[in-house]
Scaffold this motif. Structure first.
Motif, mmCIF file in Angstrom:
data_model
loop_
_atom_site.group_PDB
_atom_site.id
_atom_site.type_symbol
_atom_site.label_atom_id
_atom_site.label_comp_id
_atom_site.label_asym_id
_atom_site.label_seq_id
_atom_site.Cartn_x
_atom_site.Cartn_y
_atom_site.Cartn_z
ATOM 1 N N MET A 1 18.704 -7.915 49.947
ATOM 2 C CA MET A 1 17.864 -8.817 50.507
ATOM 3 C C MET A 1 16.984 -9.276 49.572
ATOM 4 N N ALA A 2 16.975 -9.170 48.359
ATOM 5 C CA ALA A 2 15.996 -9.641 47.377
ATOM 6 C C ALA A 2 15.782 -11.036 47.282
ATOM 7 N N ASP A 3 16.663 -11.948 47.570
ATOM 8 C CA ASP A 3 16.650 -13.196 47.491
ATOM 9 C C ASP A 3 16.200 -13.849 48.787
ATOM 10 N N ASP A 4 15.926 -12.981 49.868
ATOM 11 C CA ASP A 4 15.631 -13.418 51.131
ATOM 12 C C ASP A 4 14.135 -13.670 51.267
ATOM 13 N N PRO A 5 13.617 -14.733 51.761
ATOM 14 C CA PRO A 5 12.185 -14.925 51.945
ATOM 15 C C PRO A 5 11.564 -14.117 52.957
ATOM 16 N N ASP A 6 12.366 -13.508 53.811
ATOM 17 C CA ASP A 6 11.952 -12.710 54.925
ATOM 18 C C ASP A 6 12.215 -11.414 54.856
ATOM 19 N N ARG A 7 12.383 -10.842 53.542
ATOM 20 C CA ARG A 7 12.784 -9.508 53.393
ATOM 21 C C ARG A 7 11.639 -8.392 54.040
ATOM 22 N N ARG A 8 10.295 -8.832 54.117
ATOM 23 C CA ARG A 8 9.421 -7.887 54.779
ATOM 24 C C ARG A 8 9.699 -7.595 55.975
ATOM 25 N N ARG A 9 10.011 -8.914 56.772
ATOM 26 C CA ARG A 9 10.257 -8.884 58.355
ATOM 27 C C ARG A 9 11.582 -8.183 58.489
ATOM 28 N N PHE A 10 12.364 -8.022 57.616
ATOM 29 C CA PHE A 10 13.476 -7.418 57.871
ATOM 30 C C PHE A 10 13.289 -5.824 57.656
ATOM 31 N N PHE A 11 12.593 -5.432 56.733
ATOM 32 C CA PHE A 11 12.182 -4.017 56.635
ATOM 33 C C PHE A 11 11.241 -3.664 57.847
ATOM 34 N N ALA A 12 10.619 -4.557 58.258
ATOM 35 C CA ALA A 12 9.824 -4.085 59.428
ATOM 36 C C ALA A 12 10.559 -3.828 60.476
ATOM 37 N N TYR A 13 11.621 -4.528 60.942
ATOM 38 C CA TYR A 13 12.795 -4.515 61.799
ATOM 39 C C TYR A 13 13.355 -2.973 61.663
ATOM 40 N N LEU A 14 13.884 -2.920 60.486
ATOM 41 C CA LEU A 14 14.588 -1.721 60.276
ATOM 42 C C LEU A 14 13.754 -0.331 60.357
ATOM 43 N N ASN A 15 12.454 -0.367 60.084
ATOM 44 C CA ASN A 15 11.507 0.686 60.333
ATOM 45 C C ASN A 15 11.441 0.890 61.901
ATOM 46 N N LEU A 16 11.294 -0.360 62.676
ATOM 47 C CA LEU A 16 11.171 -0.350 63.894
ATOM 48 C C LEU A 16 12.429 0.438 64.811
ATOM 49 N N PHE A 17 13.698 0.040 64.019
ATOM 50 C CA PHE A 17 15.005 0.742 64.503
ATOM 51 C C PHE A 17 14.858 2.162 64.270
ATOM 52 N N ILE A 18 14.370 2.738 63.080
ATOM 53 C CA ILE A 18 14.227 4.048 62.803
ATOM 54 C C ILE A 18 13.486 4.753 63.870
ATOM 55 N N ALA A 19 12.204 4.164 64.363
ATOM 56 C CA ALA A 19 11.382 4.910 65.149
ATOM 57 C C ALA A 19 12.076 5.167 66.463
ATOM 58 N N ALA A 20 12.796 3.900 66.901
ATOM 59 C CA ALA A 20 13.096 3.737 68.254
ATOM 60 C C ALA A 20 14.429 4.800 68.375
ATOM 61 N N MET A 21 15.250 4.700 67.205
ATOM 62 C CA MET A 21 16.296 5.676 67.231
ATOM 63 C C MET A 21 15.778 7.132 67.195
ATOM 64 N N LEU A 22 15.113 7.409 66.625
ATOM 65 C CA LEU A 22 14.475 8.978 66.588
ATOM 66 C C LEU A 22 13.841 9.139 67.826
ATOM 67 N N LEU A 23 13.115 8.216 68.213
ATOM 68 C CA LEU A 23 12.659 8.474 69.883
ATOM 69 C C LEU A 23 13.842 8.897 70.616
ATOM 70 N N LEU A 24 14.942 8.106 70.628
ATOM 71 C CA LEU A 24 15.835 8.334 71.328
ATOM 72 C C LEU A 24 16.790 9.528 71.413
ATOM 73 N N VAL A 25 16.833 10.260 70.028
ATOM 74 C CA VAL A 25 17.370 11.581 69.862
ATOM 75 C C VAL A 25 16.335 12.685 70.174
ATOM 76 N N LEU A 26 15.020 12.368 70.085
ATOM 77 C CA LEU A 26 14.155 13.407 70.313
ATOM 78 C C LEU A 26 13.609 13.433 71.735
ATOM 79 N N GLY A 27 13.782 12.469 72.467
ATOM 80 C CA GLY A 27 13.353 12.603 73.784
ATOM 81 C C GLY A 27 13.747 13.662 74.592
ATOM 82 N N ASP A 28 12.632 14.486 75.419
ATOM 83 C CA ASP A 28 13.220 15.422 75.909
ATOM 84 C C ASP A 28 13.501 15.484 77.448
ATOM 85 N N SER A 29 13.567 14.024 77.734
ATOM 86 C CA SER A 29 14.060 13.577 79.081
ATOM 87 C C SER A 29 14.581 12.302 79.268
#
Lengths: 634, 99
Positions: A116-144
C-alpha cells in the motif's frame, strides 16, 4: 471427565485493547499520523503475536485440564437473573486462533507496508486492519455467545470497510455492501440462536450452556444448532450465503489474504467447533452442517475451475476449503480437531497464495486476468516458489501441510459409516480432484507457458517487505501440517475443549486406503489440468463451453437465484408497500385534510371583514332565534 | 291614546337603525344607527314598565344608557384612530385586520 480448572488472568484484555486503541488513535489523529501510522499498527500486531506466544508457552507448562485462562473485564449487563460479564476466555481452542490471527495478521501488516506504499490512505488502511485484529480476537476470546457476537459484528464491520476501501469505484462499494448484507442474514441467525439459548438455558456463556446441554430438549438444541449454522454460513461464505465472497475480492489483496482467506471467513468454523456441546446433542443439526459443508465444497470447487480472475479463483477455492472444514466440524468429535487443523494449515497456504497473487498483480499493473499472465516464473522467482509451495500444500501433496489436514477430513468423512459415509467421503474425494485441477490451472496459467501480457506490463519481483512474509507463510505451508499432525498433537491439545468424553470411533476404511485414494485423486486432477493447459492458453475466454462452465463463470447462478427469488420479489413487495403507503395511508390522511381545507374555504367567505355583513348575520341570527322560540312556545 | 303606539314607534326606530347599520358605510352614521336601536330598545323597556306597572323596565333602561355611554367612548375612539390612519371613515376600507 476430570474436573476442569480455570485460572484467572488480568492481562487477556490487552489482546483486544491494544489493537483497538491503536486503531482509534490512527483514525482520530487523521493525516497527522500518516508518516508513522503503519509502523504503529504493525508493531501492535506484532506485540499481540508475541503476547500470544507467551500465553501459549504458559499454557503448555500447565497440565491438560487447567490450561484455560479466564478474565472478567467488567459486568456488562445486570438485569434480574440476566447477568452478562464482558469476559474473556483463552483456552486450547482460542489460542490456536489467537496465534493464527496475530501471526498471519502481523505478516500481512508487514506485506501491506510495501503493497500500500503508494496509497495516500495507507494510514486508514492500517487503522482498519488493527480494528479487524481487535474484533477478531474478541470473537475468539469471548467467553459467551454475546461477547462473541460483539467481535462477530466487529469483524463484519472491518470487512465491510476494507472491501470498500477503494470506494471511489462504485462497483467496489457495491461489493462491500453485498458482503455486509449477506453477513447480516447470518448475523440474524446468530442473534436468534443467542435468544433461544437464553430462553432455554437462562445464560449465554459457553460454560453455562455446556453444563445444561445434555438435559435440554432436542427441539431447542436443533433450533439453536441450525441458527448457529446460518450464522456460520453467512460469515464463512457457505451455501446458500456464499455469493458475497467472490465480490469481496474488490478489497486490497492483503485484505483478501487476511480476512477473506485466513481468518474472518473461518469464524463460522470456529463458531461450530466452539458450540460443539450444542451440535453433539443435536444430530439433526449436525447432519445439516455436514450437508452444507459438502455442497459448498463442491460448489466452490466448480466455480474455481471456471474463473479467470486469479483472486476470484482463489476466493472460490477458499469457499471450497472452508466447505471441507465445515464438513469436518459437522462430523462431531472425530472431526473437530481436523477442522481446526485444516483451518490452520489453510490459513498459511491460502494467505501465502493470496499474497503471491498480490505480488503478481503488483508486478503486472494490477492485472488480475490469468489469461493475460503466463510465463511469470522467470520474472518472479520468489513469488513462483512461495506460491508453488502453497499450491502443493492446498492440493494435498505429501509432506506439505494440506496433505495431512485434508487427508484426515476425507478419512473422517468415510468413517461416518454406511451410505452417508460413502456419499460424503466420495464428495470430499471429488473435491480433492477438482481442487487439484483448478489449482494446477491457476499455477500453470500464471507462472508457466508463454507470456501473454501486453507490452505495457513490465513484470518484476516485489520488494523485500512483500516477499519476506510470503516466504514465512510458505514455510508454514510446508511445515505446519506435519507439526500439527505428528503424534496427534493437535488432537490431544484440543481434546479437553471439543472431546471431553473421549469418543471412540470405528474405522471403515484404513488410513492407508484413504491416503492412496486421496493421492490418486490429486494425481488425476493434476494430470487433467496439465493435459488441458500445457498448450497455448487463449487470451480471451472461449465462448463455446458447456452450460456448467458458463454457470460456474457466473458463480453457479447464485446471484441470479438471489436476484430472482429474493431481490425482485423483495423489490416488488417494497413497491407494493410504497404504493399502499402513498395511496391508502397517505390517501386517507389527505382526504381528511382536504375535507378540513374545503370546509374551511367555504366558511372563510363568511369572514369578509365587512362590518355590515357581520351586522346582517347577527340580525338574521337573532331573527331566526326569535322565530325558533316563537315556534316552540306557540 | 293607546299605549301600544309607543311599541310601534320603537319597532320603526329599531328597523331604521338596523337597516342603517346594514346599508350605510360611514362609521359615524352606523354609529348613530346603533344609538337609534339602543334608544328604540329603551323606549320598549319604558313602555313595558308602564304597561306592567313596575320599575324593572325603567331600571334596565338606565343600564342601557350606561352601556351606550361606554360604547360611545370606546367606539368613537376607534373611529378616530381609524380615520387618522386611513383618512377615511368608511368601514369597508377597514375590512382587513392588518394594514
Amino acid at each position: 471427565m476430570e474436573s476442569a480448572m480455570t485460572l484467572t488472568s488480568n492481562t487477556l484484555v490487552y489482546f483486544v485493547a491494544l489493537p483497538l486503541l491503536s486503531s482509534a488513535l490512527l483514525l482520530l489523529l487523521g493525516r497527522r499520523a500518516d508518516r508513522w501510522g503503519h509502523v504503529l499498527a504493525t508493531t501492535v500486531a506484532g506485540a499481540t503475536f508475541v503476547f500470544g506466544l507467551i500465553e501459549l508457552f504458559a499454557m503448555v507448562g500447565r497440565d491438560e485440564y487447567s490450561r484455560a485462562v479466564h478474565q472478567k473485564v467488567f459486568t456488562w449487563i445486570s438485569v434480574g437473573s440476566f447477568q452478562v460479564d464482558a469476559a474473556l476466555l483463552l483456552d486450547q481452542l482460542s489460542i490456536c486462533f489467537v496465534l493464527l490471527i496475530t501471526g498471519v495478521g502481523t505478516l500481512i501488516h508487514i506485506y501491506s507496508i510495501a503493497y500500500m506504499a503508494d496509497d495516500p490512505d495507507r494510514r486508514r488502511f492500517f487503522a482498519y486492519l488493527n480494528l479487524f485484529i481487535a474484533a477478531m480476537l474478541l470473537l475468539v476470546l469471548g467467553d459467551s455467545f454475546l461477547n462473541l457476537y460483539v467481535g462477530w459484528e466487529g469483524v463484519g464491520l472491518a470487512s465491510y470497510l476494507l472491501i470498500g476501501f477503494w470506494n471511489k469505484k462504485a462497483e467496489y462499494a457495491t461489493a462491500a455492501k453485498k458482503a455486509f448484507v449477506a453477513n447480516r442474514v447470518g448475523d440474524l441467525g446468530l442473534s436468534i440462536a443467542i435468544m433461544i439459548a437464553f430462553a432455554v438455558f437462562g445464560t449465554v456463556t459457553f460454560k453455562g450452556i455446556e453444563e445444561q446441554a445434555e438435559s435440554a430438549s432436542q427441539a431447542a438444541m436443533v433450533a439453536i444448532g441450525l441458527m448457529l449454522l446460518l450464522a456460520a454460513a453467512g460469515k464463512s461464505a457457505q451455501f446458500p450465503l456464499q455469493s458475497w465472497l467472490g465480490d469481496a475480492m474488490a478489497g486490497p489483496t492483503p485484505v483478501s489474504a487476511l480476512i477473506h482467506a485466513a481468518t474472518m471467513v473461518t469464524a463460522g468454523v470456529y463458531l461450530i467447533v466452539r458450540s460443539n456441546f450444542i451440535f453433539d446433542n443435536a444430530p439433526t443439526a449436525q447432519f445439516v452442517v455436514v450437508l452444507v459443508g459438502a455442497i459448498t465444497l463442491i460448489f466452490g470447487a466448480l466455480i474455481g475451475m471456471a474463473k479467470d480472475d486469479i483472486k476470484k479463483a482463489l476466493a472460490a477455492s477458499t469457499m471450497s476449503q472452508i466447505g471441507y472444514m465445515v464438513l469436518a466440524a459437522g462430523l462431531g468429535p472425530i472431526g473437530y480437531a481436523f477442522a481446526i487443523m485444516h483451518l490452520l494449515t489453510h490459513g498459511f497456504f491460502k494467505a501465502g497464495m493470496f499474497l503471491g497473487a498480490g505480488s503478481v498483480m503488483h508486478g503486472m499493473n494490477d492485472e488480475v486476468n490469468m489469461r493475460r499472465y503466463g510465463g511469470l516464473a522467470r520474472y518472479m522467482p520468489i513469488t513462483m516458489v512461495t506460491f508453488g509451495l502453497g499450491y502443493l500444500a492446498i492440493i494435498g501433496v505429501p509432506p506439505f501441510a494440506g496433505f495431512y489436514s485434508k487427508d484426515k477430513i476425507i478419512e473422517a468423512a468415510f468413517n461416518l459409516g454406511g451410505t452417508k459415509g460413502i456419499i460424503f467421503g466420495s464428495l470430499t474425494l471429488l473435491g480433492a480432484v477438482i481442487t487439484a485441477f483448478y489449482m494446477t490451472r491457476v499455477f500453470m496459467m500464471t507462472f508457466l507457458g508463454k507470456k501473454r501480457w501486453s507490452d505495457g506490463a513490465h513484470p518484476h519481483e516485489s520488494p523485500f517487505l512483500m516477499w519476506a512474509p510470503m516466504v514465512l507463510l510458505a514455510v508454514g505451508s510446508v511445515a505446519s501440517g506435519f507439526l500439527l499432525y505428528s503424534g496427534k498433537r493437535l488432537e490431544y491439545w484440543l481434546k479437553p475443549v471439543v472431546d471431553k468424553h473421549g469418543h471412540s470411533h470405528e474405522e471403515f476404511l484404513s488410513h492407508t486406503t484413504v491416503t492412496t485414494l486421496a493421492l490418486s485423486a490429486v494425481a488425476i486432477g493434476v494430470a487433467i489440468a496439465i493435459m488441458k493447459y500445457r498448450g497455448d492458453v487463449p487470451t480471451t475466454a472461449p465462448e463455446n463451453v458447456s452450460p456448467l462452465t458458463k454457470a460456474a463463470r457466473r458463480d453457479l447462478l447464485q446471484d441470479d437465484f438471489n436476484e430472482a427469488v429474493l431481490m425482485r420479489p423483495g423489490q416488488a413487495l417494497t413497491k407494493v408497500l410504497v404504493a399502499t403507503d402513498e395511496k391508502v395511508i397517505d390517501g386517507a390522511v389527505r382526504v381528511v385534510a382536504g375535507a378540513a381545507v374545503g370546509s374551511a374555504r367555504g366558511l372563510r367567505t363568511i369572514q369578509s371583514g365587512y362590518v355590515r355583513n357581520y351586522a346582517l348575520l347577527i340580525l338574521l341570527g337573532v331573527a331566526v332565534l326569535i322565530a325558533a322560540v316563537w315556534v316552540i312556545t306557540a | 291614546m293607546d299605549i301600544s303606539y309607543y311599541l310601534y314607534l320603537s319597532a320603526i326606530l329599531f328597523t331604521i337603525g338596523a337597516v342603517g347599520v346594514v346599508i350605510r358605510r360611514n362609521a359615524i352614521v352606523m354609529f348613530m344607527c346603533i344609538e337609534l336601536m339602543l334608544n328604540a330598545a329603551n323606549l320598549s323597556f319604558v313602555t313595558f314598565a308602564r304597561i306592567n306597572g313596575n320599575l324593572e323596565g325603567q331600571m334596565v333602561a338606565f343600564f342601557t344608557m350606561v352601556v351606550a355611554a361606554c360604547e360611545v367612548v370606546v367606539g368613537l375612539a376607534i373611529i378616530v384612530m381609524i380615520y387618522r390612519s386611513r383618512r377615511s371613515a368608511s368601514v369597508d376600507d377597514a375590512s382587513l385586520l392588518r394594514r
